[in-house]
Design a protein around this motif. Structure first.
Motif, PDB file in Angstrom:
ATOM      1  N   ILE A  19      51.672  24.494  35.644  1.00 14.14           N
ATOM      2  CA  ILE A  19      53.028  23.945  35.571  1.00 14.14           C
ATOM      3  C   ILE A  19      53.143  22.728  36.472  1.00 14.14           C
ATOM      4  O   ILE A  19      52.653  22.734  37.605  1.00 14.14           O
ATOM      5  CB  ILE A  19      54.038  25.028  35.965  1.00 14.14           C
ATOM      6  N   ARG A  20      53.750  21.703  35.978  1.00 19.15           N
ATOM      7  CA  ARG A  20      53.887  20.473  36.773  1.00 19.15           C
ATOM      8  C   ARG A  20      55.187  19.788  36.414  1.00 19.15           C
ATOM      9  O   ARG A  20      55.756  20.028  35.344  1.00 19.15           O
ATOM     10  CB  ARG A  20      52.684  19.565  36.546  1.00 19.15           C
ATOM     11  N   ILE A  21      55.600  18.990  37.326  1.00 16.04           N
ATOM     12  CA  ILE A  21      56.877  18.305  37.122  1.00 16.04           C
ATOM     13  C   ILE A  21      56.692  16.821  37.384  1.00 16.04           C
ATOM     14  O   ILE A  21      56.173  16.423  38.426  1.00 16.04           O
ATOM     15  CB  ILE A  21      57.956  18.874  38.057  1.00 16.04           C
ATOM     16  N   ASP A  22      57.078  16.043  36.425  1.00 18.48           N
ATOM     17  CA  ASP A  22      57.037  14.594  36.614  1.00 18.48           C
ATOM     18  C   ASP A  22      58.460  14.085  36.765  1.00 18.48           C
ATOM     19  O   ASP A  22      59.363  14.525  36.053  1.00 18.48           O
ATOM     20  CB  ASP A  22      56.414  13.914  35.394  1.00 18.48           C
ATOM     21  N   ALA A  23      58.606  13.170  37.669  1.00 17.29           N
ATOM     22  CA  ALA A  23      59.916  12.565  37.829  1.00 17.29           C
ATOM     23  C   ALA A  23      59.925  11.237  37.098  1.00 17.29           C
ATOM     24  O   ALA A  23      59.002  10.446  37.202  1.00 17.29           O
ATOM     25  CB  ALA A  23      60.208  12.357  39.302  1.00 17.29           C
ATOM     26  N   LYS A  24      60.935  11.046  36.303  1.00 20.46           N
ATOM     27  CA  LYS A  24      61.125   9.742  35.667  1.00 20.46           C
ATOM     28  C   LYS A  24      62.561   9.368  35.958  1.00 20.46           C
ATOM     29  O   LYS A  24      63.384  10.242  36.220  1.00 20.46           O
ATOM     30  CB  LYS A  24      60.900   9.839  34.165  1.00 20.46           C
ATOM     31  N   ASN A  25      62.803   8.102  35.832  1.00 19.02           N
ATOM     32  CA  ASN A  25      64.096   7.558  36.242  1.00 19.02           C
ATOM     33  C   ASN A  25      65.136   8.593  36.654  1.00 19.02           C
ATOM     34  O   ASN A  25      65.261   8.949  37.805  1.00 19.02           O
ATOM     35  CB  ASN A  25      64.628   6.654  35.145  1.00 19.02           C
ATOM     36  N   ASP A  26      65.867   9.138  35.682  1.00 21.10           N
ATOM     37  CA  ASP A  26      66.890  10.092  36.108  1.00 21.10           C
ATOM     38  C   ASP A  26      66.671  11.464  35.496  1.00 21.10           C
ATOM     39  O   ASP A  26      67.599  12.245  35.335  1.00 21.10           O
ATOM     40  CB  ASP A  26      68.289   9.560  35.783  1.00 21.10           C
ATOM     41  N   ILE A  27      65.429  11.750  35.154  1.00 21.49           N
ATOM     42  CA  ILE A  27      65.131  13.083  34.618  1.00 21.49           C
ATOM     43  C   ILE A  27      63.845  13.613  35.241  1.00 21.49           C
ATOM     44  O   ILE A  27      63.051  12.859  35.801  1.00 21.49           O
ATOM     45  CB  ILE A  27      64.943  13.054  33.076  1.00 21.49           C
ATOM     46  N   TYR A  28      63.708  14.920  35.148  1.00 24.08           N
ATOM     47  CA  TYR A  28      62.429  15.539  35.466  1.00 24.08           C
ATOM     48  C   TYR A  28      61.866  16.076  34.169  1.00 24.08           C
ATOM     49  O   TYR A  28      62.607  16.629  33.354  1.00 24.08           O
ATOM     50  CB  TYR A  28      62.607  16.697  36.443  1.00 24.08           C
ATOM     51  N   VAL A  29      60.570  15.927  34.019  1.00 25.00           N
ATOM     52  CA  VAL A  29      59.933  16.511  32.848  1.00 25.00           C
ATOM     53  C   VAL A  29      59.061  17.666  33.330  1.00 25.00           C
ATOM     54  O   VAL A  29      58.133  17.480  34.112  1.00 25.00           O
ATOM     55  CB  VAL A  29      59.080  15.470  32.104  1.00 25.00           C
TER      56      VAL A  29
END
Lengths: 187, 562
Positions: free
Chosen positions: B237-247
């Motif tokens: 499981i991993r989380i990427d941060a992009k502008n105003d969201i997390y994926v």
């Protein structure tokens, strides 16, 4: 509000990146915990403080022992850790008690917890050998004693809302002392 | 009586071997104080143990006292009165565990007592050892869930303030043969992963408390993992941060399953036994069929979170995935810096780096101490120059004239532990100026000339001053004299001037003797003499007068000026 230039100045002054990141976290922490604790307090109306005045108690905050000027950075960290740990301990058991706005307590605990994790991650705390030099007036013990008094008070007051009000005001005082330690560590 | 004296004699014999231990006998018996007295505190159990000194003496009992600070009197230690054995338990005494306490113990027989044996003062909390924690296990196919209760009784006072401060270390090994022991630091509620199904594992746990206390291991617990589930939990499981969201992303091998995700404040992990029911659904990830979901950034405030994902195929659900620790603050993205390039006349390029402008999605660059990695290359070639810079203003000197160079930069956290970097900024290109060497020399020459002007003028000035000093000496007196002079005239004006001057005028105009008598000071007497001799030679006279140091200052500057 943290001055924008503060970071720039500090980044120039501090050569050690380790200290920097700690310092930064502490700075942010101070700001945020302050905000959360103030929110916690602002939930109290002045009238409720008024009516709780008769319940006041001197918890004998070990102000002299915790005087930041007396300690080196490592010791100040240890003392700070103990204080935050105890504050966390005090509030964690009563997350949903007393009709407090749960989210505020939660935020407060989150901040405390995060900070504790950061503090513990610092290797220095693990081998806090020189706390022995604190010797007889072991400050950790004095802090524990202080919180023991607070716990005992709450118990004797049967965790009434007034008792909690008094304790929250007291913890704010205590945090103030913690911030002094933070400032000391930042130096 | 005879018996007693006999006993007394034997004790005396015994004592003779160690004559320092006892003072005079009381009532015929020399009872000796107990030895090797020790206090043991484990959790909330306080015990006192000792050795008997007089094994030959029968019917000896032991009693202990205690003393607390700010109270001079010794009190009887409950649970330790008239003890026939060599051990007693005084847990029932409610002490302030953070304060020093003193104990003393003596042997007693009838009315006879031994001297007190004093135990060194101790602080119960400092002395206390951490007992074994209580462990509860639950098996999954590839993991073991562990639930640890803090050491000591639930309502015990010793660790009441530290129950959430404990950290636990766990040792786990496969039951079969001499498998290696894995150690791990765990939370009170945690999970041990990477185990094999249908295998018996054994483990033990001990508690630690900062700064120095390490507790005793719990008894060994063994448990067998279950048969492997059909549906494995999502992994990686991993989380990427992009502008105003997390994926939120995860890996999963099978098709036709739905997933759901939950989060928890990580601090619950520190609180024993409180986690269940605190997990919250991430609504944006409910019943998703893809192996990722998008979470708005405002779902998570600052803090540390745990995230877990579960797979389900309608009939069965997998166990929860390994918890993913998530600190949004660490997750936040560094924004690329903005760069500007300027060609300078000396065939160099100056690069300016500035922090990105703050937009809606706040850049966190200001939260970190950043350094910049600058990549610099000639437009037509591939040879790149890389530099790490803390400065935001740097120059690439000695370039080819009239050539296009390009640069791009990215921000890195100065602290390696954060291990963050931004993407590279868009490359910026710039042509160098025509590198005219004669021109540069000209500029340099002008610069030197410009710089030398003040130097030359200063030297000239010095020279001039010397010349003036030698050939046209200053008309001014030295400062000390000047200082001396600056005062008297004033004083004269205020006090004496009128007197003296009128008198002098008198002297010159009239005949001498009359006025001279009236003069009070020495200078006056001198006047008298001179006047009597050379009454007419006024110039000479006044000169003498002045050099005598009289206060007639008005003429002075004139004389000097001559």
């Amino acid at each position: 509000m943290i001055n924008k230039y503060f970071f720039e100045i500090v980044s120039v002054l501090l050569t050690s990146s380790t200290i920097f990141s700690l310092e930064l976290k502490l700075a942010l922490f101070e700001q945020r915990v302050n905000r959360e604790s103030l929110k916690l307090l602002s939930k109290l109306q002045s009238s409720s403080i008024q009516q709780c005045l008769p319940h006041r108690r001197n918890f004998r905050l070990p102000q002299q022992s915790v005087n930041p000027r007396r300690y080196q950075e490592g010791q100040a960290l240890a003392i700070l850790h103990e204080m935050l740990q105890q504050i966390f301990n005090l509030f964690r058991a009563n997350i949903s008690s007393d009709g407090w706005e749960e989210s505020h307590v939660e935020k407060f605990l989150t901040e405390l917890h995060q900070q504790l994790e950061y503090l513990e991650a610092l290797a220095g705390l693990e081998c806090e050998q020189d706390s022995g030099t604190l010797g007889r007036d072991n400050v950790r013990l004095q802090i524990k004693m202080y919180f023991r008094r607070i716990h005992d008070y709450l118990e004797s007051q049967e965790y009434s809302s007034c008792a909690w009000t008094i304790v929250r005001v007291e913890i704010n005082r205590c945090l103030f002392l913690a911030f002094q330690l933070i400032r000391k560590i930042r130096k | 009586r005879r018996m007693f004296s006999l006993l007394g004699a034997t004790t005396l014999v015994l004592v003779a071997g160690a004559p320092w231990t006892l003072p005079a006998a009381v009532g015929g018996i020399n009872l000796k104080s107990p030895q090797n007295v020790e206090v043991h505190i484990i959790d909330d159990t306080f015990t006192l143990s000792w050795n008997r000194s007089d094994l030959a003496v029968g019917n000896v009992t032991f009693s202990a006292d205690y003393q607390v600070p700010r109270n001079d009197t010794w009190l009887k230690l409950p649970g330790c009165q008239s003890i026939t054995s060599t051990k007693c338990n005084f847990s029932s005494l409610k002490l302030n565990i953070y304060e020093e306490v003193k104990l003393r113990i003596r042997a007693e027989k009838g009315n006879d007592t031994s001297p007190w044996h004093n135990v060194d003062a101790f602080t119960p909390f400092e002395k206390a050892q951490i007992g074994p924690p209580k462990v509860h296990l639950e098996a999954e196919d590839k993991a073991i869930k562990i639930n640890i209760s803090p050491p000591g009784a639930k309502d015990g006072i010793m660790w009441a303030l530290d129950s959430s401060s404990f950290t636990y270390s766990l040792a786990i090994w496969k039951n079969s043969s001499s498998a290696e022991v894995r150690t791990k630091t765990v939370y009170p509620r945690d999970k041990i992963y990477q185990l094999s199904p249908e295998t018996t594992y054994c483990l033990k746990v001990r508690a630690r408390l900062l700064p120095r206390k390490i507790g005793a291991y719990s008894p060994v617990h063994c448990i067998k993992t279950t048969v492997e589930n059909k549906l494995p939990p999502p992994e990686n499981i991993r989380i990427d941060a992009k502008n105003d969201i997390y994926v939120l992303k995860w890996d999963y091998a099978y098709e036709n399953v739905t997933f759901q995700a939950q989060w928890l404040h990580a601090y619950f992990r520190k609180i024993p036994g409180s986690e269940s029911g605190k997990w919250r659904q991430i609504s944006d990830c409910a019943n998703v069929k893809t192996t990722q979901c998008v979470i708005p950034q405002n779902t998570f405030q600052k803090g540390i979170y745990l995230i877990r994902v579960q797979a389900s195929d309608g009939n069965t659900t997998s166990v929860w995935s390994k918890d993913k620790r998530f600190d949004p603050q660490l997750q936040s993205v560094l924004a690329p810096p903005v760069i500007n390039m300027k060609s300078t006349n000396d065939v160099s390029l100056r690069v300016y780096i500035s922090a990105p402008e703050e937009s809606e999605n706040k850049s966190v660059n200001q939260h970190y101490s950043v350094i910049y990695e600058i990549v610099f290359w000639e437009n037509i070639s591939n040879a790149e120059r890389k530099t790490l810079e803390k400065r935001t203003d740097l120059t690439f000197p000695n370039l080819k004239p009239l050539t296009v160079y390009c640069a791009k930069a990215r921000a890195l956290t100065a602290d390696e532990r954060w291990n963050k970097s931004s993407i590279f900024s868009d490359p910026v290109c710039e042509k160098t100026k025509a590198g005219n060497t004669s021109k540069t020399w000209l500029i340099a020459g002008i610069c030197v000339a410009l710089l030398s002007i003040p130097v030359v003028s200063y030297v000239l000035k010095l020279l001039l001053r010397c010349i003036r000093y030698v050939f046209f000496p200053s008309s001014k007196p030295p400062s000390t004299i000047h200082e001396y002079l600056s005062e008297p005239p004033l004083r004269n004006l205020l006090l004496f001037t009128s007197e003296e001057q009128t008198e002098r005028c008198f002297i010159i105009e009239n005949t001498n003797i009359l006025t001279a008598v009236e003069e009070p000071d020495q200078a006056g007497e001198d006047h008298k003499k001179y006047n009597s001799q050379t009454s007419q030679d006024s110039g000479n006279y006044s000169n003498e007068d002045e050099s005598n140091g009289s206060k007639c200052g008005e003429d002075f500057p004139q004389e000097e000026a001559e």
